[in-house]
Structure formats: C-alpha cells, structure tokens
Design a protein around this motif. Structure first.
Motif, PDB file in Angstrom:
ATOM      1  N   THR A 124       0.845  -1.197   0.000  1.00 34.10           N
ATOM      2  CA  THR A 124       0.000   0.000   0.000  1.00 34.10           C
ATOM      3  C   THR A 124       0.880   1.245   0.000  1.00 34.10           C
ATOM      4  N   ALA A 125       0.316   2.338  -0.514  1.00 29.38           N
ATOM      5  CA  ALA A 125       1.038   3.615  -0.552  1.00 29.38           C
ATOM      6  C   ALA A 125       0.025   4.747  -0.704  1.00 29.38           C
ATOM      7  N   ASP A 126       0.519   5.964  -0.564  1.00 27.19           N
ATOM      8  CA  ASP A 126      -0.290   7.144  -0.867  1.00 27.19           C
ATOM      9  C   ASP A 126       0.607   8.143  -1.588  1.00 27.19           C
ATOM     10  N   GLU A 127       0.091   9.337  -1.823  1.00 26.99           N
ATOM     11  CA  GLU A 127       0.852  10.309  -2.609  1.00 26.99           C
ATOM     12  C   GLU A 127       2.157  10.720  -1.938  1.00 26.99           C
ATOM     13  N   SER A 128       2.268  10.554  -0.636  1.00 27.30           N
ATOM     14  CA  SER A 128       3.497  10.928   0.065  1.00 27.30           C
ATOM     15  C   SER A 128       4.589   9.859  -0.029  1.00 27.30           C
ATOM     16  N   SER A 129       4.242   8.682  -0.519  1.00 25.02           N
ATOM     17  CA  SER A 129       5.209   7.577  -0.521  1.00 25.02           C
ATOM     18  C   SER A 129       5.428   6.972  -1.907  1.00 25.02           C
TER      19      SER A 129
ATOM     20  N   THR B 193       3.711  -4.899   2.860  1.00 26.52           N
ATOM     21  CA  THR B 193       4.449  -3.647   3.039  1.00 26.52           C
ATOM     22  C   THR B 193       3.442  -2.518   2.978  1.00 26.52           C
ATOM     23  N   LEU B 194       3.333  -1.786   4.086  1.00 29.11           N
ATOM     24  CA  LEU B 194       2.384  -0.687   4.191  1.00 29.11           C
ATOM     25  C   LEU B 194       3.148   0.626   4.227  1.00 29.11           C
ATOM     26  N   LEU B 195       3.072   1.367   3.133  1.00 27.98           N
ATOM     27  CA  LEU B 195       3.706   2.678   3.031  1.00 27.98           C
ATOM     28  C   LEU B 195       2.619   3.741   3.126  1.00 27.98           C
ATOM     29  N   GLY B 196       2.994   4.968   3.241  1.00 25.18           N
ATOM     30  CA  GLY B 196       2.011   6.045   3.220  1.00 25.18           C
ATOM     31  C   GLY B 196       1.774   6.644   4.580  1.00 25.18           C
ATOM     32  N   GLY B 197       0.629   7.290   4.728  1.00 25.65           N
ATOM     33  CA  GLY B 197       0.293   7.991   5.953  1.00 25.65           C
ATOM     34  C   GLY B 197      -0.033   7.065   7.107  1.00 25.65           C
ATOM     35  N   TYR B 198       0.073   7.602   8.316  1.00 22.75           N
ATOM     36  CA  TYR B 198      -0.126   6.806   9.523  1.00 22.75           C
ATOM     37  C   TYR B 198      -1.548   6.265   9.665  1.00 22.75           C
ATOM     38  N   LEU B 199      -2.568   7.088   9.433  1.00 23.54           N
ATOM     39  CA  LEU B 199      -3.937   6.669   9.723  1.00 23.54           C
ATOM     40  C   LEU B 199      -4.359   5.424   8.944  1.00 23.54           C
ATOM     41  N   GLY B 200      -4.195   5.449   7.634  1.00 28.72           N
ATOM     42  CA  GLY B 200      -4.553   4.281   6.832  1.00 28.72           C
ATOM     43  C   GLY B 200      -3.687   3.083   7.164  1.00 28.72           C
ATOM     44  N   THR B 201      -2.385   3.328   7.342  1.00 32.45           N
ATOM     45  CA  THR B 201      -1.457   2.250   7.657  1.00 32.45           C
ATOM     46  C   THR B 201      -1.817   1.594   8.987  1.00 32.45           C
ATOM     47  N   ALA B 202      -2.098   2.389  10.002  1.00 27.34           N
ATOM     48  CA  ALA B 202      -2.428   1.838  11.320  1.00 27.34           C
ATOM     49  C   ALA B 202      -3.721   1.025  11.273  1.00 27.34           C
ATOM     50  N   ASP B 203      -4.739   1.521  10.568  1.00 27.16           N
ATOM     51  CA  ASP B 203      -5.996   0.777  10.460  1.00 27.16           C
ATOM     52  C   ASP B 203      -5.787  -0.563   9.764  1.00 27.16           C
ATOM     53  N   ILE B 204      -5.019  -0.561   8.687  1.00 20.44           N
ATOM     54  CA  ILE B 204      -4.759  -1.800   7.946  1.00 20.44           C
ATOM     55  C   ILE B 204      -3.930  -2.753   8.800  1.00 20.44           C
ATOM     56  N   PHE B 205      -2.887  -2.244   9.432  1.00 14.74           N
ATOM     57  CA  PHE B 205      -2.039  -3.051  10.296  1.00 14.74           C
ATOM     58  C   PHE B 205      -2.880  -3.731  11.389  1.00 14.74           C
ATOM     59  N   ASP B 206      -3.691  -2.940  12.075  1.00 11.95           N
ATOM     60  CA  ASP B 206      -4.539  -3.495  13.146  1.00 11.95           C
ATOM     61  C   ASP B 206      -5.466  -4.580  12.618  1.00 11.95           C
ATOM     62  N   HIS B 207      -6.076  -4.350  11.470  1.00 10.13           N
ATOM     63  CA  HIS B 207      -6.989  -5.338  10.904  1.00 10.13           C
ATOM     64  C   HIS B 207      -6.251  -6.635  10.556  1.00 10.13           C
ATOM     65  N   LEU B 208      -5.107  -6.510   9.914  1.00 11.79           N
ATOM     66  CA  LEU B 208      -4.364  -7.708   9.515  1.00 11.79           C
ATOM     67  C   LEU B 208      -3.893  -8.512  10.717  1.00 11.79           C
TER      68      LEU B 208
ATOM     69  N   LEU C  84      -7.947   3.933   1.238  1.00  9.71           N
ATOM     70  CA  LEU C  84      -6.937   2.881   1.252  1.00  9.71           C
ATOM     71  C   LEU C  84      -7.292   1.807   2.267  1.00  9.71           C
ATOM     72  N   SER C  85      -7.633   2.217   3.461  1.00  9.23           N
ATOM     73  CA  SER C  85      -7.989   1.268   4.511  1.00  9.23           C
ATOM     74  C   SER C  85      -9.201   0.426   4.115  1.00  9.23           C
ATOM     75  N   ARG C  86     -10.249   1.066   3.610  1.00 12.83           N
ATOM     76  CA  ARG C  86     -11.455   0.308   3.216  1.00 12.83           C
ATOM     77  C   ARG C  86     -11.143  -0.700   2.119  1.00 12.83           C
ATOM     78  N   ALA C  87     -10.398  -0.279   1.109  1.00 13.50           N
ATOM     79  CA  ALA C  87     -10.104  -1.168  -0.023  1.00 13.50           C
ATOM     80  C   ALA C  87      -9.232  -2.348   0.399  1.00 13.50           C
ATOM     81  N   VAL C  88      -8.195  -2.086   1.172  1.00 19.84           N
ATOM     82  CA  VAL C  88      -7.274  -3.150   1.563  1.00 19.84           C
ATOM     83  C   VAL C  88      -7.929  -4.121   2.533  1.00 19.84           C
ATOM     84  N   VAL C  89      -8.699  -3.615   3.485  1.00 18.10           N
ATOM     85  CA  VAL C  89      -9.401  -4.498   4.422  1.00 18.10           C
ATOM     86  C   VAL C  89     -10.378  -5.403   3.668  1.00 18.10           C
ATOM     87  N   ALA C  90     -11.125  -4.837   2.734  1.00 17.49           N
ATOM     88  CA  ALA C  90     -12.068  -5.642   1.946  1.00 17.49           C
ATOM     89  C   ALA C  90     -11.334  -6.691   1.120  1.00 17.49           C
TER      90      ALA C  90
END
Length: 154
Positions: free
Chosen positions: A25-30, A117-132, A94-100
């Motif tokens: 995963t990534a966002d415009e900052s990564s 590998t979760l790149l990008g901003g903290y909020l989406g990364t943390a939500d995905i990490f927690d879910h996984l 990002l979080s919604r798509a990856v979790v689904a």
C-alpha cells in the motif's frame, strides 16, 4: 537454494516456480518509496498494490511486476464514513479497499508467505495493520511499515 526459489528470467517463467506474493500500500506521500520497493521485487512476484491519492491528477505511471495489479484510489471520487456526508479523509479509501481485499483474497494460512508492506500515511497504515494482525491473525513481525509509526514489533 532450491531450484524453484531462484529468481531469474528463466526460473520465473517455469510453471513450478515458487512465486512471491505481495500486498503493498502507498499514498501520494510515498510514491518514491513505492517505486523503489517495486523495482526490487522479483519479476515473478504476484499480488496487489493499492495507492491512495487526492485526485486523478496524482496518478502516475508506476511499473509493477507483470503478475501484480495496481489499484489507484482517488479520495475526491469517494465519500467518507457511511452516513456522515463527509468527504473521504486521507487513508480512509486505502484502509477500506485493503481491508475488503484482505478479507476476501488474502491467504488464511500463515505459511502462504504473503509479504505485506504498508507505506504512506499513519492513519490508513495503522488501520490496515490493526486489521491484519487482530482480525486476520497475521504475525505483526511479517508486516513492514515505516519505523517512525512504531507499529511493528521487533
């Protein structure tokens, strides 16, 4: 090294070759970090890349291995949390798509070897990490995140 673990052009074309599966995963900052990571993957890698950006103008030409799919998620074309009427916040699409995707497609067997590998901003990364980790049971040590987030265990 076993023959089916070698990563070169001839080995990667063989039908019995063990292919490395990835969730990235990534966002415009990564985007730079994403391109560097993708350039280091074996050409026979499989998996998904999800990239969240503000709008379509931020979509760039990024090369992925032939057996990987990249999905661009534009925040301006998505809504925020259901029922709120808000715009999509950074990390939310990002979080919604990856979790689904993970709930439907990610291998349940811990031995399947999916590299995350979760790149990008903290909020989406943390939500995905927690879910996984909490819902999918993936060992936190197998998930690569920016060190500054403090999400991975040593």
């Amino acid at each position: 090294m076993p023959e089916n673990d070698v990563h070169n052009a001839n080995a990667c074309r063989a039908s019995k070759h063990a292919r490395a599966q990835h969730l990235v995963t990534a966002d415009e900052s990564s985007l730079d970090d994403l391109e560097i990571l993708l350039a280091t993957l074996p050409m026979c890698s499989t998996g998904r890349v999800f990239v969240e950006v503000p709008d379509a103008a931020h979509i760039a030409e990024i090369r992925v291995p032939a057996r990987m799919t990249i999905t661009w998620l534009t925040r301006d074309s998505r809504s925020g949390a259901p029922g709120t009427g808000r715009s999509c916040a950074p990390g939310e699409a990002l979080s919604r798509a990856v979790v689904a995707w993970a709930d439907e497609m990610l291998c349940d067997d811990d031995g399947c070897g999916t590299s995350v590998t979760l790149l990008g901003g903290y909020l989406g990364t943390a939500d995905i990490f927690d879910h996984l980790v909490e819902r999918r049971g993936i060992d936190a040590a197998r998930i690569h995140t920016p060190a500054r987030f403090g999400l991975a265990t040593a």
